[in-house]
Design a protein around this motif. Structure first.
Motif, PDB file in Angstrom:
ATOM      1  N   ILE A 300      19.566  24.889 -15.056  1.00 30.75           N
ATOM      2  CA  ILE A 300      18.678  26.049 -15.159  1.00 30.75           C
ATOM      3  C   ILE A 300      17.478  25.900 -14.219  1.00 30.75           C
ATOM      4  O   ILE A 300      17.098  26.836 -13.519  1.00 30.75           O
ATOM      5  CB  ILE A 300      18.226  26.253 -16.626  1.00 30.75           C
ATOM      6  N   ALA A 301      16.888  24.688 -14.171  1.00 30.91           N
ATOM      7  CA  ALA A 301      15.679  24.506 -13.341  1.00 30.91           C
ATOM      8  C   ALA A 301      15.983  24.778 -11.866  1.00 30.91           C
ATOM      9  O   ALA A 301      15.206  25.457 -11.185  1.00 30.91           O
ATOM     10  CB  ALA A 301      15.141  23.099 -13.519  1.00 30.91           C
ATOM     11  N   SER A 302      17.129  24.287 -11.350  1.00 32.66           N
ATOM     12  CA  SER A 302      17.406  24.486  -9.921  1.00 32.66           C
ATOM     13  C   SER A 302      17.680  25.970  -9.629  1.00 32.66           C
ATOM     14  O   SER A 302      17.283  26.492  -8.578  1.00 32.66           O
ATOM     15  CB  SER A 302      18.561  23.593  -9.446  1.00 32.66           C
ATOM     16  N   THR A 303      18.332  26.659 -10.561  1.00 31.93           N
ATOM     17  CA  THR A 303      18.592  28.094 -10.374  1.00 31.93           C
ATOM     18  C   THR A 303      17.266  28.855 -10.374  1.00 31.93           C
ATOM     19  O   THR A 303      17.070  29.800  -9.602  1.00 31.93           O
ATOM     20  CB  THR A 303      19.533  28.619 -11.481  1.00 31.93           C
ATOM     21  N   MET A 304      16.336  28.391 -11.205  1.00 28.86           N
ATOM     22  CA  MET A 304      15.023  29.035 -11.275  1.00 28.86           C
ATOM     23  C   MET A 304      14.289  28.880  -9.933  1.00 28.86           C
ATOM     24  O   MET A 304      13.770  29.847  -9.388  1.00 28.86           O
ATOM     25  CB  MET A 304      14.235  28.317 -12.368  1.00 28.86           C
ATOM     26  N   TYR A 305      14.284  27.667  -9.392  1.00 27.39           N
ATOM     27  CA  TYR A 305      13.587  27.446  -8.118  1.00 27.39           C
ATOM     28  C   TYR A 305      14.235  28.250  -6.997  1.00 27.39           C
ATOM     29  O   TYR A 305      13.558  28.780  -6.117  1.00 27.39           O
ATOM     30  CB  TYR A 305      13.530  25.953  -7.778  1.00 27.39           C
ATOM     31  N   SER A 306      15.565  28.349  -7.045  1.00 24.06           N
ATOM     32  CA  SER A 306      16.263  29.126  -6.032  1.00 24.06           C
ATOM     33  C   SER A 306      15.867  30.610  -6.127  1.00 24.06           C
ATOM     34  O   SER A 306      15.765  31.309  -5.115  1.00 24.06           O
ATOM     35  CB  SER A 306      17.776  28.912  -6.226  1.00 24.06           C
ATOM     36  N   SER A 307      15.604  31.072  -7.352  1.00 22.83           N
ATOM     37  CA  SER A 307      15.186  32.473  -7.525  1.00 22.83           C
ATOM     38  C   SER A 307      13.760  32.678  -7.022  1.00 22.83           C
ATOM     39  O   SER A 307      13.436  33.726  -6.455  1.00 22.83           O
ATOM     40  CB  SER A 307      15.257  32.881  -8.994  1.00 22.83           C
ATOM     41  N   PHE A 308      12.898  31.666  -7.226  1.00 19.83           N
ATOM     42  CA  PHE A 308      11.531  31.769  -6.677  1.00 19.83           C
ATOM     43  C   PHE A 308      11.617  31.923  -5.160  1.00 19.83           C
ATOM     44  O   PHE A 308      10.874  32.691  -4.550  1.00 19.83           O
ATOM     45  CB  PHE A 308      10.710  30.514  -6.999  1.00 19.83           C
ATOM     46  N   GLU A 309      12.527  31.168  -4.555  1.00 16.53           N
ATOM     47  CA  GLU A 309      12.689  31.235  -3.097  1.00 16.53           C
ATOM     48  C   GLU A 309      13.039  32.664  -2.675  1.00 16.53           C
ATOM     49  O   GLU A 309      12.471  33.209  -1.710  1.00 16.53           O
ATOM     50  CB  GLU A 309      13.799  30.282  -2.667  1.00 16.53           C
TER      51      GLU A 309
END
Ligand code: NAP
Length: 389
Positions: A300-309
């Motif tokens: 979940i955390a990596s998907t979240m950071y990818s969405s911030f990008e």
């Protein structure tokens, strides 16, 4: 309604959906009864309205043996839910129907089977720790584990964990991890699955997390009996109707993109079409986030950071004055789009209305000691939101 309709109302569209199509093994017997997709099971116990009525034959007269194919976190989640004691499940937000079905479950043995070794397994340590510590279940694994000191840090920790827990005290329920077995065929009694045949694999370099397997001329076949099988070998995203009209397309299950900016083959390139990056360019105002951007990987955390990008790319493009979709001036935004939804017989739900559904879920959960009792019937949701179902 086709998604390209949105372009009349908005300057940008962000496709932020996941990967819903389970991959198939494509081997003999895959259509037999009692073979399920792990993703369907996860959607069922998470209360997706579309999966409310799925049936998994967990009960019955005999203790049941389950095989889960694949060693990613989804496989571990399924194994954990199948064997977690009811008093623990009672404190989750699992819908009551799934809890009731699991209360009748006769599943006693779960084998999670991977085609490569422990160093190559796709699961992460947090999820593995949960599996080895399921209350009331023994954990088993047998494998000539390499010396952890020679491995990268995450694998080092994982092998340490596996070694510590292999062969814990036997219990009524057992969960095991088996390695280096490639699915060959489902064995059936003509109707239902009764087990699986595997081919034993040998790794080229067992310490290398990317190690391929050696193709051996002499195949050793291994039969594992089972009453149910869950396949958990990944997913792909599906295209949405109207994407082509926006000039975009999924390639190998993702929207090609550059930091979330969706790209498509340049309309200026005639003749030979290659799918490599060189011929792709940004599509004005179209962005991607989630698994449709990255493929089905990451926690979940990596998907979240990818969405911030993706969010940052969009803001940067706007500030840089780049081109966006050409929304019709008089139709702009949600107010206009709502009318369009109504015109085609849909029911737009406002944020305040959605909050009423959430509030009711909380109220229903209170007497059960749960954070919420999910409402899984869309007609009930609409009624609560003040719409006629
Ligand atoms: P995954 O992590 O990609 O794992 C897929 C597994 O299937 C791998 O072990 C893979 O083995 C195996 N596999 C693929 N094709 C196969 C075949 N033909 N025969 C046998 N085995 C095959 O997929 P996932 O478990 O669906 O998870 C998807 C993503 O969601 C992952 O990034 C995962 O971490 C994430 N997730 C996170 C959580 C969490 O944060 N708690 C929970 C669930 C999921 P090979 O490696 O040999 O290809």
């Amino acid at each position: 309604m086709d998604v390209n309709v949105l372009q009349h109302y908005y300057d940008a569209i962000v496709f932020a959906y996941g990967a819903s199509r389970p991959r198939k093994l494509g081997i003999e017997g895959e259509d037999a009864a009692n073979i399920y997709s792990a993703g369907d099971f996860v959607n069922w116990y998470n209360g997706l309205p579309s999966h409310r009525h799925h049936q998994f034959h967990l009960d019955g007269p005999n203790p049941k043996r389950v095989i889960i194919i694949g060693q990613g976190n989804v496989a571990l989640d399924v194994g954990r839910i199948l064997l977690t004691p009811l008093d623990v499940l009672a404190n989750t937000d699992m819908p009551q129907y799934a809890y009731d079905a699991l209360a009748k479950s006769q599943v006693k043995r779960v084998s999670i089977i991977g085609r490569r070794g422990p160093v190559q397994a796709a699961f992460t340590n947090k999820e593995l720790r949960e599996i080895v510590n399921i209350p009331g279940a023994a954990f088993n694994t047998r494998f000539p584990f390499p010396d952890p000191k020679t491995l990268p840090r995450p694998q080092n920790r994982m092998i340490d964990l596996l070694r510590k827990h292999q062969g814990t005290t036997p219990a009524e329920k057992t969960i095991s991890l088996e390695f280096c077995l490639k699915p060959h065929r489902f064995v059936t009694d003509g109707d239902r699955v009764v087990g699986m045949e595997f081919i034993r694999q040998t790794l080229v370099s067992p310490r290398d997390p990317k190690s391929p397997v050696i193709e051996l001329a002499d195949e050793e076949r291994v039969f594992v009996p089972a009453d149910m099988v869950f396949t958990s070998i990944g997913y792909s995203s599906v295209p949405l109707r109207g994407m082509a009209a926006l000039g975009i397309n999924l390639i190998r299950g993702v929207l090609p993109n550059d930091e979330g900016r969706v790209k498509a083959i340049s309309a200026r390139d005639f003749g030979l079409v290659r799918s490599d990056d060189a011929m792709m360019e940004r599509v004005d105002g179209v962005y991607a986030a989630g698994w449709v951007k990255t493929g089905p990987t990451g926690v979940i955390a990596s998907t979240m950071y990818s969405s911030f990008e993706t969010g940052e790319s969009l803001v940067q493009d706007w500030n840089d004055g780049r081109s966006f979709l050409k929304a019709d001036a008089e139709k702009r935004g949600w107010e206009g789009f709502k009318e369009e939804v109504r015109r085609v017989g849909g029911e737009p739900i406002e944020w305040e209305e959605w909050k009423k559904i959430e509030e009711e879920e909380g109220k229903r959960g209170e007497p059960l000691g749960k954070e919420r009792e999910k409402i899984v019937d869309t007609r009930q949701m609409l009624a609560l939101a003040g719409h006629s179902p």
